[in-house]
Design a protein around this motif. Sequence first.
Motif, mmCIF file in Angstrom:
data_model
loop_
_atom_site.group_PDB
_atom_site.id
_atom_site.type_symbol
_atom_site.label_atom_id
_atom_site.label_comp_id
_atom_site.label_asym_id
_atom_site.label_seq_id
_atom_site.Cartn_x
_atom_site.Cartn_y
_atom_site.Cartn_z
ATOM 1 N N ALA A 1 47.606 -38.002 24.035
ATOM 2 C CA ALA A 1 47.974 -38.926 23.276
ATOM 3 C C ALA A 1 48.351 -38.591 21.950
ATOM 4 C CB ALA A 1 46.692 -40.436 23.651
ATOM 5 N N LYS A 2 48.627 -39.665 21.324
ATOM 6 C CA LYS A 2 49.008 -39.254 19.427
ATOM 7 C C LYS A 2 48.110 -40.849 19.029
ATOM 8 C CE LYS A 2 51.638 -38.536 15.766
ATOM 9 N NZ LYS A 2 51.875 -36.690 15.911
ATOM 10 N N ILE A 3 47.175 -40.231 18.367
ATOM 11 C CA ILE A 3 45.926 -40.811 16.964
ATOM 12 C C ILE A 3 46.802 -41.319 15.790
ATOM 13 C CG2 ILE A 3 44.236 -41.373 16.502
ATOM 14 C CD1 ILE A 3 44.175 -41.209 19.189
ATOM 15 N N THR B 1 43.777 -31.510 14.039
ATOM 16 C CA THR B 1 43.155 -32.009 13.282
ATOM 17 C C THR B 1 44.476 -32.447 12.307
ATOM 18 O OG1 THR B 1 42.535 -29.520 13.612
ATOM 19 C CG2 THR B 1 42.322 -30.628 11.167
ATOM 20 N N SER B 2 45.504 -32.058 11.881
ATOM 21 C CA SER B 2 47.403 -32.933 11.378
ATOM 22 C C SER B 2 47.762 -33.557 11.640
ATOM 23 C CB SER B 2 47.191 -31.689 10.103
ATOM 24 O OG SER B 2 48.423 -31.754 11.422
ATOM 25 N N THR B 3 47.973 -33.372 13.259
ATOM 26 C CA THR B 3 48.712 -34.291 13.832
ATOM 27 C C THR B 3 48.117 -35.728 14.694
ATOM 28 O OG1 THR B 3 48.392 -32.964 16.068
ATOM 29 C CG2 THR B 3 50.134 -31.880 14.406
ATOM 30 N N GLY B 4 47.505 -35.092 15.253
ATOM 31 C CA GLY B 4 46.307 -36.319 16.033
ATOM 32 C C GLY B 4 46.745 -36.335 17.357
ATOM 33 N N GLU B 5 47.350 -35.520 17.800
ATOM 34 C CA GLU B 5 48.130 -35.414 19.283
ATOM 35 C C GLU B 5 46.525 -35.227 20.093
ATOM 36 O OE1 GLU B 5 51.304 -32.625 18.925
ATOM 37 O OE2 GLU B 5 52.362 -34.220 18.532
ATOM 38 N N LEU B 6 46.637 -35.193 20.901
ATOM 39 C CA LEU B 6 45.365 -35.062 21.884
ATOM 40 C C LEU B 6 45.730 -34.496 22.918
ATOM 41 C CD1 LEU B 6 42.701 -35.767 22.155
ATOM 42 C CD2 LEU B 6 43.020 -37.801 23.537
ATOM 43 N N ARG B 7 45.278 -33.479 23.485
ATOM 44 C CA ARG B 7 46.125 -32.230 24.690
ATOM 45 C C ARG B 7 44.726 -32.077 25.485
ATOM 46 N NH1 ARG B 7 50.896 -31.107 23.942
ATOM 47 N NH2 ARG B 7 52.204 -31.803 21.784
ATOM 48 N N THR B 8 44.993 -31.938 26.342
ATOM 49 C CA THR B 8 43.651 -30.809 27.243
ATOM 50 C C THR B 8 44.282 -29.087 27.260
ATOM 51 O OG1 THR B 8 45.949 -30.080 29.696
ATOM 52 C CG2 THR B 8 44.260 -32.313 29.182
ATOM 53 N N CYS C 1 63.744 -30.310 8.972
ATOM 54 C CA CYS C 1 62.721 -29.182 9.669
ATOM 55 C C CYS C 1 62.082 -29.776 11.036
ATOM 56 C CB CYS C 1 60.676 -29.141 9.739
ATOM 57 S SG CYS C 1 61.640 -28.325 7.985
ATOM 58 N N PHE C 2 62.654 -29.498 12.031
ATOM 59 C CA PHE C 2 61.666 -29.510 13.596
ATOM 60 C C PHE C 2 60.883 -29.125 14.133
ATOM 61 C CE2 PHE C 2 66.713 -30.419 12.406
ATOM 62 C CZ PHE C 2 67.199 -31.802 12.840
ATOM 63 N N SER C 3 59.914 -29.967 14.362
ATOM 64 C CA SER C 3 59.202 -29.629 15.774
ATOM 65 C C SER C 3 59.255 -28.983 17.058
ATOM 66 C CB SER C 3 57.676 -30.197 15.025
ATOM 67 O OG SER C 3 56.885 -29.510 16.699
ATOM 68 N N SER C 4 59.339 -27.915 17.544
ATOM 69 C CA SER C 4 58.988 -27.294 19.056
ATOM 70 C C SER C 4 57.964 -28.167 19.888
ATOM 71 C CB SER C 4 59.451 -26.146 18.973
ATOM 72 O OG SER C 4 57.987 -25.513 18.958
ATOM 73 N N ASP C 5 56.712 -28.591 19.650
ATOM 74 C CA ASP C 5 55.813 -28.925 21.110
ATOM 75 C C ASP C 5 55.248 -29.828 20.120
ATOM 76 O OD1 ASP C 5 54.783 -27.897 18.236
ATOM 77 O OD2 ASP C 5 53.029 -27.233 19.367
ATOM 78 N N THR C 6 55.897 -30.889 19.787
ATOM 79 C CA THR C 6 55.449 -32.391 19.716
ATOM 80 C C THR C 6 56.565 -33.307 19.423
ATOM 81 O OG1 THR C 6 56.173 -31.874 16.581
ATOM 82 C CG2 THR C 6 54.359 -31.521 16.968
ATOM 83 N N SER D 1 49.979 -37.902 9.111
ATOM 84 C CA SER D 1 50.231 -38.256 9.885
ATOM 85 C C SER D 1 50.957 -37.832 10.465
ATOM 86 C CB SER D 1 49.978 -39.509 10.098
ATOM 87 O OG SER D 1 48.468 -40.146 8.992
ATOM 88 N N SER D 2 51.993 -37.426 10.588
ATOM 89 C CA SER D 2 53.398 -37.038 11.451
ATOM 90 C C SER D 2 53.791 -37.830 12.720
ATOM 91 C CB SER D 2 52.608 -36.307 12.184
ATOM 92 O OG SER D 2 52.377 -34.644 11.438
ATOM 93 N N VAL D 3 53.907 -39.103 12.140
ATOM 94 C CA VAL D 3 54.111 -40.455 12.712
ATOM 95 C C VAL D 3 54.951 -40.239 13.883
ATOM 96 C CG1 VAL D 3 55.099 -42.597 12.051
ATOM 97 C CG2 VAL D 3 53.567 -41.520 10.615
#
Length: 852
Positions: A585-587, A617-624, A746-751, A810-812
Amino acid sequence: MTHKGVTFPSQMYYLLPLCHLWSIASAQIVYSISEESNRGTVVGHLAKDLHLDVQQLEYRGFKISGPNQRYFDVNKKTGILSVRERIDRDELCARSTKCSLELEAIVNLPLNLYRFEVNVLDINDNSPLFRSSKTYLNVSESAFPGERFPLESAYDTDVGANSVNSYKLSPNEHFSLDVQSGGEQSVSAELVLQKALDREKQPVIQLTLTAVDGGKPPRSGTSQIIVNVKDVNDNIPIFKKPLYKARIPENTPIGASVITVQASDADEDLNGEIVYIFINQNSDNNIAAFSINAATGEITVKSELDHEKNNAVEIRVQAQDRGHNPRASHCKVLVEITDVNDNTPEIFITSLVSFVKEDASLGTTVGLITAKDNDEGTNGAVQVKILGSVPFTIINSYNNHYSLVVDGPLDRESASQYNVTITATDEGTPPLSSTSVITVHVSDVNDNAPRFSEPVIHVYVKENSPVGDVIYTISAFDPDSDENAKMTYSLLDKSVSISSSVNVNSDTGDIISLQSFNYEEIKTFQFKVQATDSGVPPLSSNVTVNVFILDENDNSPGILAPYSEHGSVNAENVPYSAEAGYFVAKIRAVDADSGYNALLSYHISEPKGTNLFRIGTSTGELRTKRRMSDNDLKTHPLVVLVSDNGEPSLSATVSIDVVVVESTGEIQTQFRNVPRKEENFSDLNLYLLIAISSVSVIFLLSLISLIAVKCHRTEDSFRRYSAPMITTHPDGSWSYSKSTQQYDVCFSSDTLKSDVVVFPAPYPPADAELISINGNDTFNRTQTLPNKEEPKVPNSDWRYSASLRTGMQSSVHMEESSVMQGAQGVLVQNWPTVSSATGGKSRASTPHTELL
């Protein structure tokens, strides 16, 4: 009393006793001894007369003292007082009747002091003497019998009966002697003419005068008296001319000759010998500067002359013969004293104004001056002028009277007073001069408006500051003085928004806040302050005040949908087969503050120490963190804490239950766009790739064109400032930097999103930092511009809207829109829908950006 060894008790005197530190004998002994006594002559038995034990004299240190000690000696064994050296009464006491020598006798054990006197008696050891052995008398043959001629008295150093008491004259037929007694020691004699003289029969008469003293035996002295019988003086001196004239300069040296007068006498000898004198010397002080030679008649300078005190002197000269009955005649001498240049000019300030206004017109009289030179003619002609460069000049009113007037502009602020040096020079040879310094004070007029150090003042105020705080103190400077420099301050902007926000203290210039400011409602406002002096008429000037509200951390982070419902628990499904790094998830959260106060970080607060999940910490992305195991729970309740970077930090929490499901079909998530796997690379895929590449190239060209046009339009606005930039890098990190009009994509490769953040700086930053968020979700700050130790007070670079902060911190997700507002334009970002792949791991997007 003892006289040559004889004691006369009747001469012993007794005095009152005197006692202090030592004992003083109560009776005083007086001895007498004749002058010129031989050495060793006994004066008296001093020890005996003092009733002292002769045997103890040496033991008690018997001695004599006093100023006359040198004339006497005392025998310490016998106590006898004797003469030590010659005593000359005439030398010690002159003609004093009494000659007494005071002495003191001292003994010790006990200490006693005895006073006694020794009277020195006169003896007839001196004969009468005349001051001159010969006395000459000039007696005219016309003298009548009975005329008296005083004679010189004889002198005898002895006193009393031993002094002169009579005179005798040798026998003659013309003169007799009259002896007169004026007292005990005063005897004089006069020669009395008994018979008329005849110069033709006896021109010279010689007499002997004898002076006899009263000593035994008597002594005498003689003097020769020569009487010259003179001819009768029947002629007077005659001057060659009755009036003599002379001219001399006043600097004539002393002793210089002025003029010589001459007279002649037909008589012979003394009757024809002339003596010259000034007859008005005692009554006329002017002739004191001259003297005359009595024999030659030459008049010379005796003292300094001063033409200014007396330019002419009239002298009356008398020529007198030396006859027994001298006869005289007179003449006048007129001495003219000519002037020389020996006086320096004098400067007198007769009137001077206390102050002259700095706006005084040309020709305004400041003072009246008088110059004076006591010399005459060209020596007394004076020229007056001003030395140096001053805005004044000298005008000659009449004669030696002058006016000091204004000759140039005055400025009290440049010179509050002038020291005017005035010199006066005469026309003599060589010329003499003198100077005088006049201090002219310049009084102030209100010719200067108040001045501010800067035309625009920037004031930074923290939001939520208390009402009534002094946020700034306006200070203006007025170079005038007194009331002209006394200033009052006032607001020029009378609008309700300004007058209700701030007030200005009219006396101190303190700007006082009337309300507590909220950065989220107002970020800056502007007003003008006027400074007015108290002059007549008053002058004023304005200054523009820009007030910038500084953000405070007074807003907590807000959680965005779909997790924004307060108190609710959100559920997310994770397949049991999920690999490590699986996106759960992404908060998303926003903070109404700005700067560091809005820089958010995400942490899992519960359960603590979980080893299954991690959050960016900066993106709010919850991962395993790892793959699932059979020992793991089927439901994992998580509490995510969102904190800002303010001081103190504010935070918000969101609860998520992560449920582990067996198959991917059971996963309920909002991100379902998973790309379909293609077994073969078909023609459709080739066409799709070509289309996407073309659209991307067109988009990039359009974007570059729009940016170039925008930069050209805003060139003047951004000429002095650099544009700060926050960029999301492909590795998931963020950076903030300052670059001149940079735009980056800029583009993110893993978000699940790609961000484009481009904005200019509305104000030049007072401080700047480089903030990078690396792959380990930690913050690194690197100072690139001067900054404080901690970023407690944000800079003006962070004053952007909440939507900008959402995109920055917050990396919306790309399906949201983020609107960024800058100082010169608004950049709108529209994020397209994300297509989902089968595994949910690979996502691509095509951003669309518009620059408004």
